[in-house]
Design an enzyme around this catalytic site. Sequence first.
Site, short mmCIF file in Angstrom:
data_model
loop_
_atom_site.label_atom_id
_atom_site.label_comp_id
_atom_site.label_asym_id
_atom_site.label_seq_id
_atom_site.Cartn_x
_atom_site.Cartn_y
_atom_site.Cartn_z
CB CYS A 257 78.22 40.85 -34.91
SG CYS A 257 77.52 40.97 -36.62
CG HIS A 343 75.72 36.32 -34.65
ND1 HIS A 343 75.31 37.02 -33.75
CD2 HIS A 343 75.69 36.80 -35.78
CE1 HIS A 343 74.96 38.38 -34.34
NE2 HIS A 343 75.26 38.13 -35.68
CD GLU A 345 74.81 34.98 -30.88
OE1 GLU A 345 74.10 35.48 -31.76
OE2 GLU A 345 75.97 35.17 -30.90
#
Length: 366
Positions: A257, A343, A345
């Site tokens: 990001c 993302h 995660e």
Amino acid sequence: MKYTTRQSAVLLLSDGTIFHGKSIGISGTTFGEVCFNTGMTGYQEIFTDPSYFGQIMVTTNPHIGNYGVNDNEVESDGIKIAGLVCKNFSFNYSREDASGSLEDYFQKENLICISDVDTRALVSYIRDNGAMNAVICTDGTAVEDLKIALQNVPDMKGLELASKVSTKEPYFYGDENAKYKVSALDLGIKTNILRNLAKRDCYIKVFPFDSSFEEMAAFNPNGYFLSNGPGDPEPLSNAIEVAKSIIKSDIPLFGICLGHQVIGLANGVSTYKMFNGHRGINHPVKNLISGKGEITSQNHGFAVNKEELERNNDLEITHVHLNDGTVAGMRMKNKKCFSVQYHPEASPGPHDSSYLFDEFIESLKG
């Protein structure tokens, strides 16, 4: 609260547009850039994500608070959004393992929220007119006074916010006897990133946003990580210089990001503020290396310049966003450096992109 008369509240946009609603009971005003997230679940993770610092969040899912909160499902040390706009705020919750209500959580964190808003109309308006500053008022302040105050709120373009959410002192995460050591630059790091690295046998030292390359290198890491975070990447001159030094050292580097954008800037590729960012958990991305599609979680209002990247001989695009063709991932051709705009995660999901952590671990081996 749910049985009493609730105070009227307003959301005022910087162009003068007003949306009306009700306060959930916390009196005051709050300012920020208004944005929306299309996720149907994971509101607690959204509210505690440091990347949302300085932003007023509009949730498109009509029911917020219905499953309460859980102490184990936070992405930082507290709520990071500037305020919440929603349709139906649930004062009751029905999740067995909830540790409390969202109302109590907001009271504890003093987060101002306006509910009973026509969020479908609001999101349509933002999509047509672009992201802009706004103010939520739940204390009856006159609209004319709010308009004057709103004029003094800085624009997100050019705004450095990583310093507001980064750790003040270095700290460690994971098992000190793990196989790999990773130095992570905290620009607004999410806890689940650290969890994903730790469960892959990494011991992480997390450094403040203004740490030097020499400080990070003193940990003698097998690899480096540049985290997500809020605000415009261009003012992050120290992080850009750190990225340049890491790339020069040719030790593996992974960015997510804001970290992805910093790596682009370190390679001479500019970034720009999007008309509307990508925020949700159903964004389609294509991996140009494997040819496979991924459903991803995204949260960003800035992006790397695709045309400049395509002209850069040291970089190649690895992932593209299928809705608008923007850059979703890149890698350096002759260095152990790669990054993504989304993302991997993601919590509560989707998990299509978790393989990126495995690729980072593979790069640490050789």
